[in-house]
Design a protein around this motif. Structure first.
Motif, short mmCIF file in Angstrom:
data_model
loop_
_atom_site.label_atom_id
_atom_site.label_comp_id
_atom_site.label_asym_id
_atom_site.label_seq_id
_atom_site.Cartn_x
_atom_site.Cartn_y
_atom_site.Cartn_z
N LEU A 137 0.84 -1.19 0.00
CA LEU A 137 0.00 0.00 0.00
C LEU A 137 0.87 1.25 0.00
O LEU A 137 2.00 1.24 0.49
N ARG A 138 0.32 2.33 -0.55
CA ARG A 138 1.02 3.61 -0.52
C ARG A 138 0.93 4.18 0.90
O ARG A 138 0.10 3.76 1.72
N TRP A 139 1.76 5.20 1.18
CA TRP A 139 1.75 5.80 2.52
C TRP A 139 0.40 6.42 2.85
O TRP A 139 -0.09 6.31 3.98
N ASP A 140 -0.24 7.07 1.87
CA ASP A 140 -1.53 7.68 2.15
C ASP A 140 -2.60 6.62 2.41
O ASP A 140 -3.51 6.81 3.23
N GLN A 141 -2.48 5.47 1.74
CA GLN A 141 -3.42 4.38 1.98
C GLN A 141 -3.22 3.78 3.37
O GLN A 141 -4.19 3.47 4.07
N THR A 191 4.62 4.09 13.73
CA THR A 191 5.62 3.95 12.67
C THR A 191 5.46 5.05 11.63
O THR A 191 6.45 5.63 11.17
N LEU A 192 4.24 5.35 11.26
CA LEU A 192 4.00 6.41 10.28
C LEU A 192 4.52 7.76 10.78
O LEU A 192 5.07 8.54 10.01
N LYS A 193 4.35 8.01 12.08
CA LYS A 193 4.79 9.29 12.63
C LYS A 193 6.29 9.50 12.46
O LYS A 193 6.75 10.62 12.21
N HIS A 194 7.06 8.42 12.58
CA HIS A 194 8.52 8.55 12.56
C HIS A 194 9.17 7.83 11.38
O HIS A 194 10.37 7.53 11.43
N LYS A 195 8.41 7.56 10.33
CA LYS A 195 8.93 6.75 9.23
C LYS A 195 10.17 7.36 8.57
O LYS A 195 11.10 6.63 8.19
N ASP A 196 10.21 8.67 8.42
CA ASP A 196 11.36 9.29 7.75
C ASP A 196 12.65 9.07 8.54
O ASP A 196 13.70 8.76 7.98
N ALA A 197 12.56 9.22 9.87
CA ALA A 197 13.74 8.99 10.70
C ALA A 197 14.11 7.51 10.74
O ALA A 197 15.29 7.16 10.75
N ILE A 198 13.11 6.64 10.75
CA ILE A 198 13.36 5.20 10.74
C ILE A 198 14.10 4.80 9.47
O ILE A 198 15.06 4.01 9.50
N ILE A 199 13.67 5.34 8.35
CA ILE A 199 14.30 5.03 7.06
C ILE A 199 15.73 5.59 7.03
O ILE A 199 16.68 4.91 6.64
N ALA A 200 15.90 6.84 7.47
CA ALA A 200 17.22 7.48 7.42
C ALA A 200 18.23 6.77 8.31
O ALA A 200 19.41 6.70 7.97
N THR A 214 15.70 3.96 -0.87
CA THR A 214 14.52 3.61 -1.66
C THR A 214 14.08 2.19 -1.31
O THR A 214 12.88 1.91 -1.16
N LYS A 215 15.04 1.29 -1.16
CA LYS A 215 14.71 -0.07 -0.77
C LYS A 215 14.15 -0.12 0.65
O LYS A 215 13.22 -0.87 0.93
N VAL A 216 14.73 0.67 1.54
CA VAL A 216 14.23 0.68 2.92
C VAL A 216 12.79 1.18 2.95
O VAL A 216 11.94 0.60 3.63
N GLU A 217 12.53 2.24 2.21
CA GLU A 217 11.17 2.81 2.17
C GLU A 217 10.17 1.80 1.63
O GLU A 217 9.09 1.61 2.21
N GLU A 218 10.52 1.14 0.54
CA GLU A 218 9.60 0.14 -0.03
C GLU A 218 9.41 -1.03 0.92
O GLU A 218 8.29 -1.50 1.14
N ALA A 219 10.49 -1.50 1.49
CA ALA A 219 10.41 -2.64 2.39
C ALA A 219 9.51 -2.34 3.59
O ALA A 219 8.72 -3.18 4.04
N LEU A 220 9.64 -1.13 4.13
CA LEU A 220 8.82 -0.76 5.29
C LEU A 220 7.34 -0.71 4.91
O LEU A 220 6.48 -1.15 5.68
N ARG A 271 9.22 2.89 24.64
CA ARG A 271 9.59 4.13 23.95
C ARG A 271 8.83 4.32 22.65
O ARG A 271 8.32 5.41 22.37
N ASP A 272 8.77 3.27 21.84
CA ASP A 272 8.19 3.38 20.51
C ASP A 272 6.70 3.05 20.49
O ASP A 272 5.92 3.70 19.80
N MET A 273 6.33 2.03 21.23
CA MET A 273 4.95 1.55 21.25
C MET A 273 4.80 0.56 22.39
O MET A 273 5.79 0.17 23.02
N SER A 274 3.57 0.13 22.64
CA SER A 274 3.30 -0.79 23.75
C SER A 274 3.67 -2.22 23.37
O SER A 274 3.99 -2.52 22.21
N VAL A 275 3.57 -3.13 24.34
CA VAL A 275 4.03 -4.51 24.15
C VAL A 275 3.33 -5.18 22.98
O VAL A 275 3.99 -5.75 22.09
#
Length: 439
Positions: free
Chosen positions: A37-41, A329-338, A346-352, A388-392
């Motif tokens: 799915l795309r990010w907006d989806q 994950t969506l909130k911090h996706k750019d930092a996660i990818i970087a 590009t591969k990291v972005e698609e894989a995520l 830190r990132d999310m619950s259990v």
């Protein structure tokens, strides 16, 4: 999950056929199954949100008001950025249980990066936690708890009335360290260290069984707060490094944890086995495996799943766990990818995107076949931090999706997690995070 399935039914896209053009064909060579799915989806599939200031206990807050005005804040808690510090957790729990308005400044621990200069100017030795009450700075967790108690009243019995429980907790801590943090020179020495721990654990079980309820005293109190941080870490670390299940060995502690998990205050600070087992070695100076078949099986389960079989969490999966994992994950996706170890972003972005698509529609899983994409996903999986990132449960669903999506590439392994330091978790990699209140 059912609500997500209904929302996704109209937008889940099939894998493009080879005739769809060179770009689609290239994507098909990298993945198998459904098209991601795309990010907006993906964003349209989560409505998860939370009031960090007044809602349930959470790790993302920089101020907690409990429905009171901001000018009611008299306290600043200085705690570690990743919620790894057990002494910080004690103070954090006290503040949450007493609903004392406070602001939070998040500080780097030396095991994952250098201390902030402004904090060293305030606390030259860099100790955590630290606390300010009405501008007065206090360090050492016990001193902090005593000051909070004197200012805002006790949590159940006052500290002076629970000296025996504090001593029992320290005895258990020493027995745990003696078993976990020193390599046994023989099978007999390993057995003796285990026996020592089990002996103190039996005393803890006896103390819990002395009351009619699940807690150390008749009601939840500071006695429970004193035990929580390190016993939580004992459950995780002894399972991973020794193949030992604390909850099976101590029915009293198993009952205690079930009662704790009914409290939003505990669940908001609660970590999981994967986080603890990999954040403890650089903090403790090493954690040592005993090499038994049972230990190897437990270690594999913590690292690769199934995570819902672990003893670190006994409450049922919340209905919004997947939406929470997706939103965080969506909130911090750019930092996660970087921050990912794979250079081709590009591969990291698609894989995520593939992994998130798998998580929201597990019956229509996307799998990558490109090994670099698989490595990118395993790198993320192994660095999710709870809370830190999310619950259990959100982390369980996210790790499972990352693992399943990477499986299409075959036997691929991500970079090993360092046991000497965790500089891979350096907070400056995530500049969008608000880490400082008043720094």
């Amino acid at each position: 999950q059912l609500m997500i399935a209904r929302r996704i039914a109209s937008i889940c896209l099939p894998r493009p056929p080879p005739s769809a053009g060179p770009q689609a064909a290239g994507t098909a060579r990298l993945m198998a199954g459904m098209q991601a799915l795309r990010w907006d989806q993906l964003a349209a599939l989560t409505r998860w949100g939370r009031d960090n200031e007044n809602g349930p206990t959470n790790s993302q807050s920089t101020i907690r008001l409990f429905g009171q005005p901001r000018d009611a804040v008299r306290v600043t808690l200085f705690r570690d950025n990743h919620a790894w510090c057990p002494y910080c957790q004690k103070v954090w729990l006290f503040l949450e249980e007493k609903q004392i308005p406070y602001q939070i400044a998040k500080i780097t621990m030396r095991c994952y990066g250098p201390k902030e200069r402004w904090y060293l100017a305030k606390v030259p030795n860099g100790m955590l936690p630290a606390l300010e009450i009405d501008g007065r700075l206090i360090t050492e967790s016990d001193e902090i708890l005593a000051a909070l108690e004197a200012t805002f009243g006790p949590l159940g019995q006052p500290m002076r009335a629970i000296t025996a429980y504090r001593q029992l907790e320290r005895n258990l801590f020493r027995a745990w360290c003696g078993w976990l943090c020193y390599p046994a020179r023989s099978a007999a020495e390993e057995a003796q260290s285990r026996k020592c721990f089990e002996s103190v654990l039996a005393n803890v079980d006896q103390a819990l069984n002395a009351t009619s309820g699940p807690f150390f005293l008749e009601d939840f109190s500071l006695a429970d707060v004193i035990f929580i941080p390190y016993v939580e870490r004992m459950v995780a670390s002894l399972f991973y490094y020794k193949g030992f299940n604390v909850k099976e060995a101590s029915p009293g502690l198993a009952r205690w944890f079930k009662a704790l998990e009914q409290r939003d205050t505990y669940r908001g600070t609660q970590s999981d086995a994967h986080t603890h087992c990999h954040d403890l070695p650089p903090q403790m100076g090493g954690c040592f495996e005993n090499g038994t078949p049972e230990q190897a099986k437990c270690k594999l389960m913590v690292d690769q799943g199934p995570w819902d079989k672990l003893p670190d969490c006994d409450y049922s999966e919340p209905s919004d766990a997947v939406e929470e994992a997706l939103a965080r994950t969506l909130k911090h996706k750019d930092a996660i990818i970087a921050a990912n170890c794979v250079r081709d972003k590009t591969k990291v972005e698609e894989a995520l995107r593939y992994a998130l698509s798998t998580m929201v529609a597990p019956d229509k899983a996307c799998e990558v076949v490109d090994q670099e994409m698989a490595v990118a996903l395993l790198y993320i999986r192994d660095r999710i931090n709870v809370p830190r990132d999310m619950s259990v449960w959100a982390a369980r669903r996210m790790r499972a999706a990352l693992t399943r999506t990477a499986a299409g590439a075959g036997a691929v392994h991500g970079p090993k997690i360092d046991t000497k330091n965790r500089f891979d978790q350096l907070p400056s990699q995530f500049p969008s995070l608000s880490r400082v209140a008043g720094g």
